[in-house]
Enzyme design. Structure first.
Site, PDB file in Angstrom:
ATOM      1  N   GLY A 192       1.091   3.190  -4.616  1.00 46.91           N
ATOM      2  CA  GLY A 192       1.851   1.995  -4.279  1.00 46.91           C
ATOM      3  C   GLY A 192       1.450   1.291  -3.004  1.00 46.91           C
ATOM      4  O   GLY A 192       2.161   0.400  -2.541  1.00 46.91           O
ATOM      5  N   THR A 193       0.308   1.649  -2.424  1.00 47.24           N
ATOM      6  CA  THR A 193      -0.094   1.001  -1.168  1.00 47.24           C
ATOM      7  C   THR A 193      -0.340  -0.494  -1.349  1.00 47.24           C
ATOM      8  O   THR A 193       0.034  -1.301  -0.501  1.00 47.24           O
ATOM      9  CB  THR A 193      -1.356   1.660  -0.581  1.00 47.24           C
ATOM     10  OG1 THR A 193      -2.360   1.751  -1.609  1.00 47.24           O
ATOM     11  CG2 THR A 193      -1.056   3.056  -0.057  1.00 47.24           C
ATOM     12  N   GLY A 194      -0.972  -0.876  -2.451  1.00 50.22           N
ATOM     13  CA  GLY A 194      -1.250  -2.287  -2.685  1.00 50.22           C
ATOM     14  C   GLY A 194       0.017  -3.097  -2.875  1.00 50.22           C
ATOM     15  O   GLY A 194       0.148  -4.203  -2.335  1.00 50.22           O
ATOM     16  N   CYS A 195       0.953  -2.549  -3.643  1.00 48.69           N
ATOM     17  CA  CYS A 195       2.237  -3.221  -3.850  1.00 48.69           C
ATOM     18  C   CYS A 195       2.967  -3.390  -2.527  1.00 48.69           C
ATOM     19  O   CYS A 195       3.539  -4.453  -2.232  1.00 48.69           O
ATOM     20  CB  CYS A 195       3.110  -2.406  -4.802  1.00 48.69           C
ATOM     21  SG  CYS A 195       2.378  -2.031  -6.401  1.00 48.69           S
TER      22      CYS A 195
ATOM     23  N   THR B 125      -1.070   7.990  -1.718  1.00 48.20           N
ATOM     24  CA  THR B 125      -1.274   6.548  -1.516  1.00 48.20           C
ATOM     25  C   THR B 125      -0.747   5.709  -2.678  1.00 48.20           C
ATOM     26  O   THR B 125      -1.099   4.541  -2.818  1.00 48.20           O
ATOM     27  CB  THR B 125      -2.764   6.251  -1.319  1.00 48.20           C
ATOM     28  OG1 THR B 125      -3.498   6.717  -2.485  1.00 48.20           O
ATOM     29  CG2 THR B 125      -3.299   6.939  -0.080  1.00 48.20           C
TER      30      THR B 125
ATOM     31  N   LYS C 147      -9.202  -5.770   0.778  1.00 46.00           N
ATOM     32  CA  LYS C 147      -8.752  -4.528   1.392  1.00 46.00           C
ATOM     33  C   LYS C 147      -9.862  -3.484   1.417  1.00 46.00           C
ATOM     34  O   LYS C 147     -10.504  -3.223   0.401  1.00 46.00           O
ATOM     35  CB  LYS C 147      -7.540  -3.978   0.631  1.00 46.00           C
ATOM     36  CG  LYS C 147      -6.333  -4.909   0.669  1.00 46.00           C
ATOM     37  CD  LYS C 147      -5.185  -4.395  -0.168  1.00 46.00           C
ATOM     38  CE  LYS C 147      -5.510  -4.413  -1.649  1.00 46.00           C
ATOM     39  NZ  LYS C 147      -4.313  -4.143  -2.480  1.00 46.00           N
TER      40      LYS C 147
END
Length: 262
Positions: free
Chosen positions: A206-209, A204, A173
């Site tokens: 929690g964007t990865g989750c 931002t 990412k």
């Protein structure tokens, strides 16, 4: 209805972890289930406490799901210890789980470390080889590849190294340091770029989750990996563009942005 299981930690503020995963799965049209690896006391400003579950209880949660409602996809997020990673890997292998998306969570957006130092080795040896795709950010990709990433060319080399080591697809990412919204997928066909528009939103959390859960949801519905990544990126962009502003730190996104309030 297709189903998906999240194996991850609980976020008391609702923006990341299990809570973000279940919201994302619902909004992407699958029935979400969970096996909790740890309880966290956290909000938009940081993590103040972590309580790990026992390995026996994690195994019981996963078994309860697979024995009754076998998931069509599995998203794996924060697993804070080597023993818990071993437990999750053992269970996924025993049930021949498919469409496994691993978000190798090591550090929270706020900077708090979420995984024991010795757990990284277990993660790479036991869990990553089971994955369909892993979704590291730049710092995580540096840890997994053993190299520093400054450019897009570095991303390609790092992703290739990770793919070669663990034989799972890698979605590296962008965003961290590269200041863009472009992600790189490296699989058996080589590198594929997914371009996005960077959204000027500091919230931002929690964007990865969210991205990894959206990928798992689309895999569960039968989409191929590239389509799943593209759809997940579109969903994440919409949640960010909704410009939800909660809390005093890096706040959550609006996972329910597609719902028009009456």
């Amino acid at each position: 209805m297709k189903t998906a299981l999240s194996i991850a930690g609980s976020d008391s503020s609702g923006g990341a972890g299990i809570q973000a995963d279940l919201k994302t799965m619902t909004m992407n049209g699958v029935y979400g289930m969970c096996a909790i690896t740890a309880l966290t006391a956290q909000n938009t400003t940081g993590v103040t406490a972590i309580e790990k579950v026992t390995s026996e209880f994690l195994a019981q949660q996963i078994q309860a799901v697979f024995d009754d409602i076998p998931p069509d996809a599995v998203k794996v997020g924060m697993i804070p210890s080597a023993r818990l990673i071993e437990t999750a890997a053992d269970q996924l292998a025993a049930y021949h789980a498919s469409n496994i998306v691993v978000d190798p969570v090591m550090v929270a957006t706020s900077g708090a470390r979420l995984i024991d130092e010795d757990a990284v080795k277990t993660l790479t040896e036991r869990l990553l080889p089971l994955a369909t795709v892993i979704t590291p950010n730049i710092p995580e990709a540096e840890t997994l590849s053993g190299m520093v990433i400054h450019t897009k060319e570095d991303m390609v080399r790092a992703a290739e190294k990770i793919y070669g080591a663990y034989r799972c697809a890698v979605l590296c990412k962008g965003g961290h340091r590269l200041n863009d919204a472009n992600d790189l997928l490296y699989d058996s066909e080589g590198p594929t770029w997914f371009f996005g528009t960077r959204i000027d939103n500091l919230n931002t959390h929690g964007t990865g989750c969210t991205l990894s859960s959206a990928i798992a949801s689309n895999l569960a519905k039968g989409c191929d990996l590239k389509t799943s990544v593209q759809r997940a990126k579109e969903y994440l962009s919409g949640a960010l563009a909704a410009m939800l502003d909660l809390g005093h730190g890096s706040g959550p996104m609006n996972h329910a942005y597609r719902i028009i309030a009456e």
